[in-house]
Design a protein around this motif. Structure first.
Motif, short mmCIF file in Angstrom:
data_model
loop_
_atom_site.label_atom_id
_atom_site.label_comp_id
_atom_site.label_asym_id
_atom_site.label_seq_id
_atom_site.Cartn_x
_atom_site.Cartn_y
_atom_site.Cartn_z
N ASP A 202 0.85 -1.19 0.00
CA ASP A 202 0.00 0.00 0.00
C ASP A 202 0.89 1.25 0.00
N PHE A 203 1.94 1.26 0.85
CA PHE A 203 2.87 2.40 0.87
C PHE A 203 3.61 2.50 -0.47
N SER A 204 4.19 1.38 -0.93
CA SER A 204 5.09 1.47 -2.09
C SER A 204 4.32 1.85 -3.36
N THR A 205 3.07 1.39 -3.46
CA THR A 205 2.26 1.76 -4.63
C THR A 205 1.97 3.26 -4.62
N ARG A 206 1.66 3.79 -3.45
CA ARG A 206 1.36 5.23 -3.36
C ARG A 206 2.62 6.06 -3.63
N ILE A 207 3.78 5.55 -3.17
CA ILE A 207 5.04 6.27 -3.41
C ILE A 207 5.31 6.31 -4.92
N ALA A 208 5.16 5.16 -5.57
CA ALA A 208 5.39 5.10 -7.02
C ALA A 208 4.41 6.00 -7.76
N ARG A 209 3.16 6.00 -7.31
CA ARG A 209 2.14 6.82 -7.97
C ARG A 209 2.48 8.31 -7.81
N TYR A 210 2.90 8.69 -6.60
CA TYR A 210 3.25 10.10 -6.36
C TYR A 210 4.38 10.52 -7.29
N ARG A 211 5.32 9.60 -7.51
CA ARG A 211 6.48 9.93 -8.35
C ARG A 211 6.20 9.73 -9.83
N GLY A 212 4.95 9.40 -10.13
CA GLY A 212 4.55 9.26 -11.53
C GLY A 212 5.08 8.01 -12.19
N LYS A 213 5.29 6.97 -11.36
CA LYS A 213 5.82 5.72 -11.95
C LYS A 213 4.71 4.69 -12.11
#
Ligand code: TZP
Length: 213
Positions: A202-213
């Motif tokens: 849940d954290f890593s998906t949101r981090i990737a999404r924030y960074r546009g990945k």
């Protein structure tokens, strides 16, 4: 120059919160969810147990390229050939830690307030742990929460990689990264989760999404 590291999803262990599943099995599950770095923090028990768990974590993490950082204990870090050491401002001075661990291992320091940091403290370190961002029951003697605004101010002032810690949940990914932090350090939201892999994801998906990945 220290070896490379990624602060994005920084997991801090806690043997009480891991419960009967144990620290190593909890970390094994969590890394499937995208943890990028692990700090092993040991609050009670013998040095022998600390070394045994740290050694098992090295065996688990090294083949996967995930660095293991040992909290406070330089001797334990050297004994298991860990990737680094993380200290607080009342632990051994960072200049001495750097002397003992050499130029290649990662060295982190915790601080809540920028004014607490001297150039002597900032010089030898590779990253700063900043918090608690929010109140947390995981560290009962933690200083007062600093919030996102202050987190951003510290990041802009130190010119070093910064990982935010304290009370962080998946919904805090966006404001934490928007404040300028390079990553989130998490204890209870992953270690105490029923499904640590799903919680980490849940954290890593949101981090990737924030960074546009
Ligand atoms: N240092 C500052 S707050 C904290 C530490 C080790 C604990 C954070 O734990 P949690 O469960 O992620 O709030």
């Amino acid at each position: 120059m220290s070896r490379p590291f990624d602060l994005s999803l920084y997991l801090v262990t806690d043997e009480d919160l891991a419960g009967p599943r144990g620290v190593v099995e909890t970390v094994r599950a969590a890394i499937d969810g995208g943890v990028t770095l692990v700090q092993h923090r040991f609050k009670q028990g013998s040095t022998r147990d600390f070394v045994a768990t740290a050694s098992a974590l090295v065996d688990l993490l090294r083949p996967r390229g995930i660095p293991l950082i040992i909290n406070d204990r330089v001797d334990v870090a050297l004994a298991v050939d860990a990737d680094g050491v993380h200290v607080g401002q009342s632990d051994m001075r960072v200049a001495k830690v750097r002397e003992l661990i050499g130029p290649d291992r990662i060295l982190g320091l915790s601080a809540a307030q920028m004014h607490e940091l001297t150039p002597e403290e900032l010089g030898p370190i590779d990253y700063l742990g900043v918090g608690p961002v929010f109140a947390t029951s995981t560290k009962p003697n933690a200083p007062d929460p600093i919030g996102f605004e202050h987190l951003g101010r510290v990041k802009r002032t130190v010119g070093l990689p910064v990982v935010a810690i304290g009370g962080l949940k998946p919904e805090h990914v966006e404001p934490t990264l928007a404040a300028g932090a390079d990553g989130l350090a998490i204890v209870s939201a992953i270690i105490a989760a029923e499904d640590p892999a799903a919680a980490a994801r849940d954290f890593s998906t949101r981090i990737a999404r924030y960074r546009g990945k």
